[in-house]
Motif scaffolding. Structure first.
Motif, PDB file in Angstrom:
ATOM      1  N   GLU A  93      -6.703   1.570   5.661  1.00 28.66           N
ATOM      2  CA  GLU A  93      -6.253   0.185   5.491  1.00 28.66           C
ATOM      3  C   GLU A  93      -4.799   0.046   5.901  1.00 28.66           C
ATOM      4  N   TYR A  94      -3.979   1.024   5.516  1.00 28.71           N
ATOM      5  CA  TYR A  94      -2.572   0.961   5.898  1.00 28.71           C
ATOM      6  C   TYR A  94      -2.430   1.035   7.413  1.00 28.71           C
ATOM      7  N   TYR A  95      -3.221   1.888   8.043  1.00 29.00           N
ATOM      8  CA  TYR A  95      -3.129   2.041   9.497  1.00 29.00           C
ATOM      9  C   TYR A  95      -3.399   0.713  10.197  1.00 29.00           C
ATOM     10  N   VAL A  96      -4.412  -0.015   9.728  1.00 32.82           N
ATOM     11  CA  VAL A  96      -4.746  -1.313  10.327  1.00 32.82           C
ATOM     12  C   VAL A  96      -3.600  -2.303  10.142  1.00 32.82           C
ATOM     13  N   LEU A  97      -3.035  -2.358   8.933  1.00 28.96           N
ATOM     14  CA  LEU A  97      -1.919  -3.272   8.678  1.00 28.96           C
ATOM     15  C   LEU A  97      -0.682  -2.866   9.473  1.00 28.96           C
ATOM     16  N   ASN A  98      -0.492  -1.571   9.646  1.00 31.98           N
ATOM     17  CA  ASN A  98       0.614  -1.056  10.442  1.00 31.98           C
ATOM     18  C   ASN A  98       0.488  -1.512  11.904  1.00 31.98           C
ATOM     19  N   LEU A  99      -0.729  -1.465  12.429  1.00 32.14           N
ATOM     20  CA  LEU A  99      -0.958  -1.933  13.797  1.00 32.14           C
ATOM     21  C   LEU A  99      -0.608  -3.413  13.919  1.00 32.14           C
ATOM     22  N   ARG A 100      -0.992  -4.173  12.906  1.00 32.68           N
ATOM     23  CA  ARG A 100      -0.705  -5.609  12.933  1.00 32.68           C
ATOM     24  C   ARG A 100       0.806  -5.867  12.979  1.00 32.68           C
ATOM     25  N   LEU A 101       1.565  -5.127  12.175  1.00 32.00           N
ATOM     26  CA  LEU A 101       3.015  -5.305  12.170  1.00 32.00           C
ATOM     27  C   LEU A 101       3.609  -4.978  13.540  1.00 32.00           C
ATOM     28  N   GLN A 105      -1.332  10.922  11.521  1.00 30.01           N
ATOM     29  CA  GLN A 105       0.024  10.961  10.963  1.00 30.01           C
ATOM     30  C   GLN A 105       0.106  10.258   9.622  1.00 30.01           C
ATOM     31  N   VAL A 106      -0.606   9.146   9.522  1.00 24.69           N
ATOM     32  CA  VAL A 106      -0.574   8.350   8.288  1.00 24.69           C
ATOM     33  C   VAL A 106      -1.045   9.163   7.091  1.00 24.69           C
ATOM     34  N   ARG A 107      -1.891  10.172   7.350  1.00 25.39           N
ATOM     35  CA  ARG A 107      -2.464  10.974   6.268  1.00 25.39           C
ATOM     36  C   ARG A 107      -1.540  12.101   5.804  1.00 25.39           C
ATOM     37  N   ILE A 108      -0.421  12.299   6.480  1.00 22.25           N
ATOM     38  CA  ILE A 108       0.540  13.299   6.031  1.00 22.25           C
ATOM     39  C   ILE A 108       1.105  12.847   4.680  1.00 22.25           C
ATOM     40  N   PRO A 109       1.122  13.718   3.656  1.00 23.92           N
ATOM     41  CA  PRO A 109       1.613  13.324   2.330  1.00 23.92           C
ATOM     42  C   PRO A 109       2.990  12.666   2.394  1.00 23.92           C
ATOM     43  N   GLY A 110       3.096  11.502   1.774  1.00 24.26           N
ATOM     44  CA  GLY A 110       4.367  10.783   1.716  1.00 24.26           C
ATOM     45  C   GLY A 110       4.662   9.923   2.926  1.00 24.26           C
ATOM     46  N   ARG A 111       3.814   9.995   3.961  1.00 22.12           N
ATOM     47  CA  ARG A 111       4.122   9.271   5.198  1.00 22.12           C
ATOM     48  C   ARG A 111       3.973   7.764   5.037  1.00 22.12           C
ATOM     49  N   ASN A 138       9.074   2.094   4.270  1.00 22.03           N
ATOM     50  CA  ASN A 138      10.520   1.934   4.101  1.00 22.03           C
ATOM     51  C   ASN A 138      11.212   1.763   5.449  1.00 22.03           C
ATOM     52  N   GLU A 139      10.745   2.509   6.436  1.00 20.27           N
ATOM     53  CA  GLU A 139      11.308   2.371   7.785  1.00 20.27           C
ATOM     54  C   GLU A 139      11.012   0.980   8.345  1.00 20.27           C
ATOM     55  N   LEU A 145       0.809  -1.217   0.000  1.00 19.77           N
ATOM     56  CA  LEU A 145       0.000   0.000   0.000  1.00 19.77           C
ATOM     57  C   LEU A 145       0.841   1.266   0.000  1.00 19.77           C
ATOM     58  N   SER A 146       2.153   1.124  -0.107  1.00 19.89           N
ATOM     59  CA  SER A 146       3.047   2.269   0.061  1.00 19.89           C
ATOM     60  C   SER A 146       2.884   3.345  -1.011  1.00 19.89           C
ATOM     61  N   GLY A 147       2.373   2.977  -2.169  1.00 20.29           N
ATOM     62  CA  GLY A 147       2.182   3.972  -3.220  1.00 20.29           C
ATOM     63  C   GLY A 147       0.740   4.424  -3.357  1.00 20.29           C
ATOM     64  N   THR A 148      -0.064   4.150  -2.336  1.00 18.07           N
ATOM     65  CA  THR A 148      -1.495   4.467  -2.398  1.00 18.07           C
ATOM     66  C   THR A 148      -1.872   5.515  -1.355  1.00 18.07           C
TER      67      THR A 148
END
Length: 222
Positions: free
Chosen positions: A123-131, A162-168, A174-175, A115-118
């Motif tokens: 959805e990314y936030y949920v997957l981020n929590l899982r990681l 924070q996730v909604r900041i452009p490019g975050r 990557n981090e 999802l890094s280019g989307t």
């Protein structure tokens, strides 16, 4: 059913509070909110109680719930502690992670990176929590895992913004890649450093973070 409806109401109220639509001191009347969302007072009460545990709402005896006041300094203090707790999780995980946990962590990163280019923020936030959950569990320290999860609940609404900041999303993914590799490679010192930097808010990220906050946070800091 009440819990299901509370799960739907909670993010709406969170968003209204952290974006300033509901300002500190605003009374959150259960009857009014029940009418607004078309539900009974039970899921409203559950949502307000959960907002109270995250520090966004203050529930006063016989006076009901109001939006709590919080300052930038309060948030920065919490992020500082969160960075250290997650860094410790990563350090321990690098020493204790099992082969099965390594595979799960790799898979979680692949899902996030897809999802890094989307702009699929939620959805990314949920997957981020899982990681991050997998990282906590890989520390094999249940007390530490409990503490970091409790603090994460306090910061969840702001981390979601924070996730909604452009490019975050891309930067975050990557981090993740670097810190996941360090954990899997067993490099405890590097895993700790990378995770602390990933969670901490400093430099340009601090400026970007401030831009997501409504003015009353800055007023509360004065």
């Amino acid at each position: 059913m009440a819990t299901s409806r509370a799960n739907e109401i909670l993010p709406v109220l969170e968003q209204d509070i952290v974006t300033g639509k509901l300002t500190p001191g605003t009374r959150l009347d259960e009857t009014v909110l029940a009418e607004k969302f078309g539900v009974s007072r039970t899921p409203i009460r559950e949502a307000l109680n959960r907002l109270s545990t995250s520090g966004l709402v203050e529930i006063r005896p016989r006076r009901g719930a109001i939006v709590a006041a919080i300052s930038v300094q309060d948030l920065m203090n919490m992020f500082e502690v969160m960075a250290d707790l997650e860094a410790l999780c990563a350090r321990l995980a690098a020493r204790r992670i099992t082969p099965a946990e390594k595979e799960a962590l790799r898979a979680a990163h692949v899902d996030c990176h897809a999802l890094s280019g989307t702009e699929n923020f939620d959805e990314y936030y949920v997957l981020n929590l899982r990681l991050h959950d997998l990282l906590y569990k890989a520390s094999h320290n249940s007390f530490l895992e409990k503490q970091v999860c409790e603090l994460r609940r306090r910061l969840s609404p702001h981390r979601r913004l924070q996730v909604r900041i452009p490019g975050r999303i891309l930067a975050s993914s990557n981090e993740h890649g670097a810190l996941v590799k360090a954990v899997i490679d067993g490099d405890a010192a590097l895993a700790e450093k990378l995770t602390r930097n990933h969670v901490a808010i400093q430099g340009e990220r601090f400026t970007d973070f401030l831009a997501t906050l409504p003015s009353h946070y800055l007023q509360a800091s004065a």
